[in-house]
Scaffold this motif. Structure first.
Motif, short mmCIF file in Angstrom:
data_model
loop_
_atom_site.label_atom_id
_atom_site.label_comp_id
_atom_site.label_asym_id
_atom_site.label_seq_id
_atom_site.Cartn_x
_atom_site.Cartn_y
_atom_site.Cartn_z
N UNK A 208 0.83 -1.21 0.00
CA UNK A 208 0.00 0.00 0.00
C UNK A 208 0.86 1.25 0.00
N UNK A 209 1.96 1.23 0.75
CA UNK A 209 2.83 2.40 0.80
C UNK A 209 3.49 2.67 -0.56
N UNK A 210 3.55 1.63 -1.41
CA UNK A 210 4.10 1.81 -2.76
C UNK A 210 3.06 2.34 -3.74
N UNK A 211 1.79 2.42 -3.29
CA UNK A 211 0.77 3.03 -4.12
C UNK A 211 -0.36 2.15 -4.56
N UNK A 212 -0.46 0.91 -4.01
CA UNK A 212 -1.48 -0.03 -4.47
C UNK A 212 -2.33 -0.52 -3.30
N UNK A 213 -3.66 -0.36 -3.44
CA UNK A 213 -4.58 -0.76 -2.38
C UNK A 213 -4.56 -2.27 -2.16
N UNK A 214 -4.69 -2.67 -0.90
CA UNK A 214 -4.84 -4.07 -0.50
C UNK A 214 -6.07 -4.19 0.38
N UNK A 215 -6.52 -5.41 0.69
CA UNK A 215 -7.71 -5.55 1.53
C UNK A 215 -7.60 -4.90 2.90
N UNK A 216 -6.36 -4.82 3.45
CA UNK A 216 -6.19 -4.26 4.80
C UNK A 216 -5.76 -2.81 4.80
N UNK A 217 -5.07 -2.38 3.75
CA UNK A 217 -4.51 -1.03 3.74
C UNK A 217 -4.82 -0.35 2.42
N UNK A 218 -5.09 0.94 2.49
CA UNK A 218 -5.33 1.75 1.31
C UNK A 218 -4.11 2.63 1.07
N UNK A 219 -3.69 2.71 -0.19
CA UNK A 219 -2.51 3.51 -0.52
C UNK A 219 -2.76 4.98 -0.16
N UNK A 220 -1.76 5.66 0.40
CA UNK A 220 -1.92 7.10 0.67
C UNK A 220 -2.27 7.85 -0.61
N UNK A 221 -3.16 8.81 -0.51
CA UNK A 221 -3.59 9.55 -1.70
C UNK A 221 -2.43 10.22 -2.40
N UNK A 222 -1.48 10.76 -1.61
CA UNK A 222 -0.38 11.48 -2.24
C UNK A 222 0.52 10.53 -3.04
N UNK A 223 0.58 9.24 -2.63
CA UNK A 223 1.37 8.26 -3.38
C UNK A 223 0.61 7.81 -4.62
#
Length: 876
Positions: A83-98
């Motif tokens: 998610x921190x790399x920019x891709x949503x997962x079931x548990x975490x959403x990527x930050x909008x700025x990424x």
């Protein structure tokens, strides 16, 4: 009984958890949002943390398979890194700025707020399900004609020996056929070129690379052109939108109906939103009031918990006419969960839960307009407005107005209006706040005004009300509600959050049925506090909280008063055990205190298991309890000459002197997805059993009276449903289902099948959608015979058969969307095309003030063939 419950839970927990996935090496598969080869490279690189042996993301189904050492790295950490790399997962959403910095080609459709549903923009060309087809392997099943104009979109990227992808700018693109005009890719490698009729092949050229000619097999797919070893070659990424699907991530089986599914029919309000699903029946309560109820698992809608964004929906006195108060165009999605549900949502769920998600101001169209009219004199107008004020605030306005003024609509020619005439207006003003630091708030106000008149076609309220010359009935309902949802997600741990749900409402109804008057008022307050977190890792999750419900009821019926105040306060806890992506088990427990009935316990268990690819088995069991509002929930009794035994009911003591209704529901479902002729298909089988410990029995078996009493004996329902889904051709979806119901109750005269409930039902839904904007939808229903309440005590002229006839209904709709954004749609359709309607819906209609008059013996459609048309327009 409590010892028995504890033993069941201990045994199930032991069996399901002993030695399961005890090894340190583990393999997990989960969804990761993305589009193309650049996404694949980025996702796999982010997933390879210390302890991860391999990570392979599949561009076709958007799932990543990760092999990792459980003792060195947690699955939640892997998802968080992706998610921190920019891709949503079931548990975490990527930050909008990424996410906003991703390449144009990588701008996938975001996962929803709860990561189990998806935001929908009404565009048929986009969804969370993706198929990738390589030109060289010949798996493209999306061929179509090339006889219309369109804009082709694509991207050109270079793949080096390390599988790294970089965009190529200034690539020349032109058609092999027709005009020789060409375009070039931009700095992100993206190009757009107009397609003219007859064009089939695109030519790509770039200095220093071997050019290639590519056949465009589908005008609406994204072309991804890879340059590898100085040779240009093509990969096609296409997207198909599912209008309904089973939520694969939830432990409880939830069928999701999106807004696109609702567009398959003239969905003017919630009561008409289930026409394209076999899971829910919507039936008219009687032949004169126009009120409807849902039926789930063969049980009346009062046993299904209806919520709006997980807040209480129309309940209590608002139940009979509540389905008409929620406009179809307001709805973003509907979640249908059969069987027992989460203790977090309360204790009243006995047959299932239907949760309606409305359109949110921060992610819906800025403007949506719908106008509908049919040949029966009904007109609906809807207007949705949404405005983003700034980075934190958004506001929305949802409006619905329904007019029905055909006073002479009478298909059975019995002199009674089939549907009351009048006006219903409802609206919602809602606000959304999000500060980007974990705080989210939603609040708003809802209003409903419903004023309708029915009865004989020549009834005039100002002239005939309270007289015995002409029979009439009428409603004057008003409901106002305020709601708020406030949540905080801890920034350092997105799995830890706290939320508060609040609502307060007041509902008033003034109504009359011939010479009978019924007036009621309900004031409701609701609060629910929820805290959720993990214990060590995502293997162990929990929710705890407290809730309170306050209801003040005022009820006058035929000069009898039944006022009461009922409060229910309780605590709940829910534990989720998820040792792998293939298994979840949820244990829940509530302890509540009812001011009328004292303490009661609500245990529940839900489990999900994926034994092999494409297969999901779910099991659920638990207890539900509710207080019956016998007059409001059976208001149609008043539209008859049947007498009520008020002496058997107790004023101002408990709720009418009756015990609360209690039942246990147990169910098992099996879903299997597979490929049939290279296309996605699936089979589902469901089996549910509901057993009442106590039930308020509404006994219609004496045609002169209605008896209401506590269950003395057994009452149960068994429901078996099988469904088959497949795609016979590209863009063509088909669903077929069969359902069997066995619903029995011990009445004073013995055990009988529930009246006016079909034992058998068959269902077919066909949907064909073209990218040119055309959509074709067809629904077929066959409904088996229904047992009718006994009328043998009546004179022969007013006796009915023991069973109704079976019947078939067909609905169809054609719609066409126009414009580059497909934002203007015209639709036409028809309902009940077989023109099957009940010829004798009212018993003794010629003597409405006589002793045999009854409008409650309705077993089929009350109106015949109906045609409609409408328009939709939206601005994103």
């Amino acid at each position: 009984m409590k010892l028995y419950i504890k033993l069941i839970f201990i045994a199930l927990f032991t069996v399901l958890t002993t030695n399961i996935f005890a090894q340190t090496d583990s393999t997990a598969t989960f969804e990761v949002s993305g589009n193309c080869g650049m996404c694949k490279s980025r996702i796999e690189k982010a997933a390879k943390l210390t302890g991860v042996e391999s990570a392979i993301w599949n561009i076709e189904d958007h799932k990543i398979t990760v092999k990792y050492n459980f003792s060195k790295v947690k699955l939640a950490s892997i998802q968080q890194a992706i998610a921190q790399a920019g891709h949503d997962t079931p548990l975490f959403q990527a930050p909008d700025e990424v996410y906003n910095k991703l390449h144009e080609c990588c701008e996938y459709e975001r996962m929803g707020e709860n990561h189990t549903t998806h935001e929908h923009d009404g565009d048929d060309d986009h969804d969370h399900d993706h198929d990738a087809h390589a030109k060289e392997n010949g798996t493209d099943n999306h061929e179509e004609d090339h006889n219309h104009e369109h804009i082709i979109t694509g991207v050109v990227v270079n793949e080096d020996n390390k599988a790294s992808l970089t965009p190529i700018s200034n690539v020349n693109v032109k058609w092999l056929e027709g005009p020789k005009a060409q375009v070039t890719s931009n700095e992100n490698g993206v190009f757009k070129i107009k397609h003219d009729k007859g064009n089939k092949h695109l030519v790509f050229s770039y200095a220093g690379m071997q050019p290639d000619t590519i056949e465009v097999k589908n005008l609406h797919e994204v072309l991804v052109v890879h340059a590898q070893n100085n040779v240009l070659s093509e990969v096609v990424v296409s997207r198909r939108k599912k209008s309904s699907y089973i939520n694969a991530l939830s432990a409880n089986r939830a069928e999701i109906l999106t807004a696109q599914e609702l567009f398959k029919a003239a969905c003017c309000d919630l009561s008409e939103s289930f026409e394209t699903t076999v899971s829910v029946d919507v039936v008219s309560n009687d032949a004169v009031t126009g009120s409807k109820q849902i039926q789930l698992l063969g049980l009346s809608g009062i046993y299904t918990q209806l919520t709006v964004e997980n807040l209480p929906g129309p309940r209590g006195f608002a139940t009979p006419l509540g389905l008409n108060s929620i406009a179809g165009t307001w709805i973003e999605s509907i979640d249908i969960s059969k069987g027992i549900g989460s203790v977090v949502n309360g204790y009243e769920n006995m047959a299932g839960q239907i949760n309606v998600e409305l359109k949110k101001p921060h992610n819906s169209e800025r403007l949506f307009f719908n106008a509908y009219a049919n040949n029966m004199g009904r007109t609906d107008v809807n207007l949705n407005l949404a405005q983003k004020i700034n980075d934190h605030w958004s506001v929305g306005l949802l409006l619905h107005d329904n007019f029905m003024y055909n006073k002479n609509m009478n298909f059975s020619d019995n002199g009674f209006r089939d549907i009351p005439v009048g006006n219903l207006f409802s609206g919602i003003n809602r606000w959304h706040y999000e500060n980007g630091k974990g705080t989210i708030a939603q609040f708003g106000i809802k209003y409903l005004k419903d004023d309708r008149t029915g009865g004989q076609v020549n009834f005039d309220k100002s002239r005939d009300k309270g007289k015995t010359d002409i029979y009439g009935l009428g409603f004057d309902n008003e409901r106002i509600e305020g709601f708020a949802k406030i949540g905080y997600v801890f920034p350092q741990n997105r799995l830890r959050s706290i939320g508060l749900q609040l609502s307060a409402s007041n509902y008033k109804q003034d109504s009359y049925f011939g010479l009978r008057n019924y007036n009621s008022e309900q004031t409701n307050g609701y609060a629910n506090l929820i805290f959720q977190d993990i214990i060590g890792s995502v293997t162990h999750k929990y929710k705890v909280g407290a809730s309170m419900t306050y209801d003040k009821y005022k009820e006058d019926i035929e000069s009898n008063n039944f006022d009461r105040i009922e409060t229910v306060s309780g605590l709940f806890a829910e534990y989720t055990f998820s040792p792998s992506e293939n298994f979840d088990m949820v244990l829940g427990l509530r302890e509540d205190y009812n001011s009328l009935y004292g303490w009661f316990t609500t245990p529940r268990l839900v489990a999900r298991y994926n034994p092999f690819t494409g297969n999901t088995i779910r099991f659920s069991t638990g207890r539900g309890q509710r207080t019956a509002n016998i007059f409001a929930e059976n208001m149609s009794i008043l539209a008859s000459s049947r007498t009520l035994d008020y002496a058997a009911l107790k004023n101002n003591q408990d709720a009418y002197g009756l015990r609360p209704e209690v039942s246990w529901n147990t169910g098992i479902t099996i879903d299997q997805n597979f490929q049939l002729f290279g296309r996605e298909s699936g089979v589902s089988v469901e089996l549910f059993h509901n057993n009442f410990q106590n039930q308020v029995v509404i006994d219609w078996e004496n045609p002169r009276t209605v008896s209401i009493y506590n269950l003395d004996g057994k009452s149960y329902s068994n429901s078996l449903q099988a469904e088959f889904r497949f795609m016979p051709a590209p863009h063509f979806e088909a669903r077929m289902a069969y359902r069997l119901l066995d619903v029995q109750t011990d009445y004073k005269d013995g055990k009988l099948q529930k009246p006016l409930t079909a034992k058998h039902r068959g269902f077919v839904n066909l949907a064909y959608n073209l990218h040119s904007g055309w959509s074709f939808d067809y629904t077929f229903n066959t409904v088996g015979p229904k047992r009718l309440p006994s009328t043998s005590a009546n004179p022969s002229a007013y006796q009915l058969a023991n069973y109704s006839n079976a019947y078939i209904t067909m609905n169809a709709q054609i719609s066409k969307s126009f414009g580059a954004d497909k934002n203007f749609t015209i639709y036409v359709g028809g309902e009940n095309l077989t023109n099957k309607f009940q010829k004798d819906p009212i018993l003794a209609f010629d003597q409405p003030f006589g002793q045999y008059f009854d409008t409650n013996l309705l077993w089929g459609p009350i109106t015949g063939r109906m045609f409609y048309t409408g328009i939709r327009y939206h601005i994103k």
